[in-house]
Design a protein around this motif. Structure first.
Motif, mmCIF file in Angstrom:
data_model
loop_
_atom_site.group_PDB
_atom_site.id
_atom_site.type_symbol
_atom_site.label_atom_id
_atom_site.label_comp_id
_atom_site.label_asym_id
_atom_site.label_seq_id
_atom_site.Cartn_x
_atom_site.Cartn_y
_atom_site.Cartn_z
ATOM 1 N N LYS A 226 10.293 46.814 -10.975
ATOM 2 C CA LYS A 226 10.692 47.430 -9.707
ATOM 3 C C LYS A 226 9.637 47.155 -8.634
ATOM 4 O O LYS A 226 8.494 46.797 -8.937
ATOM 5 N N ILE A 227 10.046 47.328 -7.380
ATOM 6 C CA ILE A 227 9.158 47.152 -6.239
ATOM 7 C C ILE A 227 9.274 48.385 -5.354
ATOM 8 O O ILE A 227 10.387 48.799 -5.003
ATOM 9 N N VAL A 228 8.140 48.959 -5.010
ATOM 10 C CA VAL A 228 8.139 50.150 -4.152
ATOM 11 C C VAL A 228 7.129 49.965 -3.030
ATOM 12 O O VAL A 228 6.214 49.148 -3.124
ATOM 13 N N ALA A 229 7.315 50.755 -1.962
ATOM 14 C CA ALA A 229 6.371 50.727 -0.853
ATOM 15 C C ALA A 229 5.112 51.498 -1.219
ATOM 16 O O ALA A 229 5.097 52.350 -2.104
ATOM 17 N N SER A 230 4.020 51.166 -0.566
ATOM 18 C CA SER A 230 2.772 51.911 -0.723
ATOM 19 C C SER A 230 2.303 52.350 0.661
ATOM 20 O O SER A 230 1.974 51.505 1.504
ATOM 21 N N SER A 240 4.119 45.827 5.626
ATOM 22 C CA SER A 240 3.922 46.921 4.653
ATOM 23 C C SER A 240 3.192 46.422 3.414
ATOM 24 O O SER A 240 3.260 45.243 3.043
ATOM 25 N N SER A 241 2.534 47.368 2.749
ATOM 26 C CA SER A 241 1.959 47.089 1.427
ATOM 27 C C SER A 241 2.981 47.484 0.371
ATOM 28 O O SER A 241 3.596 48.553 0.459
ATOM 29 N N LEU A 242 3.147 46.613 -0.617
ATOM 30 C CA LEU A 242 4.108 46.857 -1.685
ATOM 31 C C LEU A 242 3.411 46.862 -3.042
ATOM 32 O O LEU A 242 2.388 46.192 -3.234
ATOM 33 N N ILE A 243 3.997 47.612 -3.974
ATOM 34 C CA ILE A 243 3.518 47.610 -5.350
ATOM 35 C C ILE A 243 4.623 47.048 -6.240
ATOM 36 O O ILE A 243 5.759 47.524 -6.215
ATOM 37 N N VAL A 244 4.275 46.010 -6.981
ATOM 38 C CA VAL A 244 5.193 45.420 -7.957
ATOM 39 C C VAL A 244 4.829 45.981 -9.324
ATOM 40 O O VAL A 244 3.689 45.856 -9.778
ATOM 41 N N TYR A 245 5.780 46.612 -9.997
ATOM 42 C CA TYR A 245 5.573 47.116 -11.348
ATOM 43 C C TYR A 245 6.282 46.206 -12.347
ATOM 44 O O TYR A 245 7.372 45.686 -12.067
ATOM 45 N N GLY A 246 5.651 46.015 -13.512
ATOM 46 C CA GLY A 246 6.282 45.180 -14.522
ATOM 47 C C GLY A 246 5.392 44.969 -15.725
ATOM 48 O O GLY A 246 4.512 45.787 -16.032
ATOM 49 N N LYS A 247 5.582 43.850 -16.412
ATOM 50 C CA LYS A 247 4.835 43.513 -17.626
ATOM 51 C C LYS A 247 4.273 42.102 -17.511
ATOM 52 O O LYS A 247 4.858 41.237 -16.863
ATOM 53 N N ASN A 248 3.112 41.883 -18.135
ATOM 54 C CA ASN A 248 2.457 40.564 -18.163
ATOM 55 C C ASN A 248 2.255 39.998 -16.756
ATOM 56 O O ASN A 248 2.463 38.805 -16.521
ATOM 57 N N LEU A 249 1.844 40.833 -15.837
ATOM 58 C CA LEU A 249 1.717 40.399 -14.443
ATOM 59 C C LEU A 249 0.397 39.692 -14.150
ATOM 60 O O LEU A 249 0.281 38.994 -13.144
ATOM 61 N N SER A 250 -0.604 39.859 -15.002
ATOM 62 C CA SER A 250 -1.930 39.303 -14.741
ATOM 63 C C SER A 250 -2.105 37.964 -15.458
ATOM 64 O O SER A 250 -1.681 37.790 -16.599
ATOM 65 N N VAL A 270 -4.489 42.913 -8.778
ATOM 66 C CA VAL A 270 -3.659 42.425 -9.878
ATOM 67 C C VAL A 270 -4.059 43.139 -11.158
ATOM 68 O O VAL A 270 -5.223 43.109 -11.558
ATOM 69 N N GLU A 271 -3.111 43.796 -11.766
ATOM 70 C CA GLU A 271 -3.296 44.403 -13.077
ATOM 71 C C GLU A 271 -2.139 43.949 -13.958
ATOM 72 O O GLU A 271 -1.158 43.380 -13.468
ATOM 73 N N ASP A 272 -2.243 44.211 -15.249
ATOM 74 C CA ASP A 272 -1.224 43.707 -16.157
ATOM 75 C C ASP A 272 0.143 44.323 -15.901
ATOM 76 O O ASP A 272 1.174 43.696 -16.144
ATOM 77 N N ASN A 273 0.153 45.562 -15.378
ATOM 78 C CA ASN A 273 1.442 46.234 -15.170
ATOM 79 C C ASN A 273 1.757 46.519 -13.701
ATOM 80 O O ASN A 273 2.770 47.127 -13.396
ATOM 81 N N ARG A 274 0.873 46.092 -12.767
ATOM 82 C CA ARG A 274 1.193 46.301 -11.353
ATOM 83 C C ARG A 274 0.410 45.332 -10.481
ATOM 84 O O ARG A 274 -0.681 44.868 -10.846
ATOM 85 N N ILE A 275 1.001 45.038 -9.323
ATOM 86 C CA ILE A 275 0.377 44.165 -8.326
ATOM 87 C C ILE A 275 0.551 44.818 -6.959
ATOM 88 O O ILE A 275 1.654 45.267 -6.610
ATOM 89 N N LEU A 276 -0.507 44.852 -6.190
ATOM 90 C CA LEU A 276 -0.446 45.339 -4.816
ATOM 91 C C LEU A 276 -0.594 44.156 -3.876
ATOM 92 O O LEU A 276 -1.528 43.360 -4.011
ATOM 93 N N PHE A 277 0.336 44.014 -2.929
ATOM 94 C CA PHE A 277 0.221 42.933 -1.955
ATOM 95 C C PHE A 277 0.789 43.398 -0.616
ATOM 96 O O PHE A 277 1.498 44.404 -0.540
#
Length: 331
Positions: A226-230, A240-250, A270-277
């Motif tokens: 999923k993708i949500v606003a931050s 806007s800044s967005l947070i991408v949630y998921g698996k194996n993201l790093s 960048v983390e394994d379960n989320r990305i902020l961009f």
């Protein structure tokens, strides 16, 4: 993983290629068993009763500076980030220079050996990842008590295969003066020879993590959930800044692709379960598509073919209403 076995491993792969090619060549069967060695030429002596021999000798190692600079520029953002890590050092790209010499004790043995070997190498200008892996597995199992086999056991065939990746073997046809100079350096009795250049082999340090995860030797398929606003209670608009949630993201290099565009975005976290961009300011309102793109910092050839992308996830970009538009409406 990157270690100092790469040069020895490449020599072993080259030697294995020669051995397999000679065994499969029916025209050379009349010579009997042909010995393939990797000794300095001054260590070789062949007498009347000795078997024919091919010797592959690594006489020079040179740095492939074009590859070093090209890849450093290509991955400049990640390299800059890696350079802040004490143990993160770009691998050293090398070219290996070999002289291949034929030894025979009967008429035409030398000429036949050189001719068939040159044909074999002409037919095999590139060693694929699969061929390198198969050769290293053979080396690791054929003589488990051997020095190289024991060294390979301390690391892994997969790690060495990744370092060698895909290599090119091209003939380096010396003239008489160049060959004479080479054999003067080798201090051996001259025999008909041909030089080959192998590119590229990589040597580097253990790589520390570039983000919050550890560096990966292989790319896992990322998955966006999923993708949500931050902050989460705000609307998604341009910038806007967005947070991408998921698996194996790093991964070694994690980037984001918007709407199948060629230019990729660099995330802030960048983390394994989320990305902020952060979204660019020049996006038009409407449905937007996002993909996570993984690349490897320490793969140097055909890097675009090594990209692994996630599923596409969509979000709605709301229009931005500025003050001048509000005033115009009021008028």
């Amino acid at each position: 993983m990157s270690n100092g076995l790469a040069i020895a491993a490449m020599t072993a792969v080259f030697k294995n290629l020669l051995e397999d090619g000679l065994v499969q060549n029916a025209a050379l069967s009349s010579m009997g068993n042909i010995l393939v060695t990797t000794l300095p030429p001054d260590r070789i002596s062949i007498g009347v009763d000795d078997q024919p021999q091919l010797n592959l000798f690594l006489y020079q190692v040179s740095q492939n500076r074009n590859a070093d600079m090209g890849e450093r520029d290509r991955y400049q953002p990640a390299y800059h980030q890696a350079s802040t890590e004490e143990s993160a050092i770009l691998p050293l790209a090398l070219n290996l220079h070999y002289v291949l010499t034929a030894y025979g004790n009967k008429d035409f043995q030398t000429e036949m050996l050189l001719g068939y070997v040159m044909q074999l190498m002409h037919q095999t200008p590139v060693l694929s990842n699969a061929a390198i892996r198969a050769a290293l597995n053979h080396v690791a199992t054929i003589n488990r008590s051997g020095l190289l086999a024991q060294a390979i056991e301390s690391t892994s065939v997969e790690a060495l295969t990744e370092q060698l990746d895909q290599v090119k073997i091209v003939p380096n046809l010396f003239d008489t003066e160049q060959m004479s100079r080479l054999w003067s350096l080798l201090q051996g009795s001259y025999r008909p020879s041909i030089a080959y250049e192998v590119s590229m082999v990589f040597i580097g340090s253990q790589i520390s993590s570039l983000a919050s995860g550890s560096s990966k030797g292989a790319l896992n398929q990322p998955q966006i959930e999923k993708i949500v606003a931050s902050p989460t209670n705000s609307q998604i608009v341009a910038g806007s800044s967005l947070i991408v949630y998921g698996k194996n993201l790093s991964a070694d290099i994690t980037l984001l692709r918007l709407n199948a565009a060629e230019n990729l975005l660099e995330p802030q976290i960048v983390e394994d379960n989320r990305i902020l961009f952060k979204l660019p300011q020049n996006l038009h309102a409407g449905v937007q598509k996002v993909q996570v793109v993984h690349q490897q910092l320490y793969k140097y050839q055909n890097y675009k073919d090594l990209e692994v992308v996630s599923n596409e996830q969509t979000f709605i970009l709301h229009p931005t209403i500025n003050d001048s538009a509000v005033i115009a409406l009021q008028d």
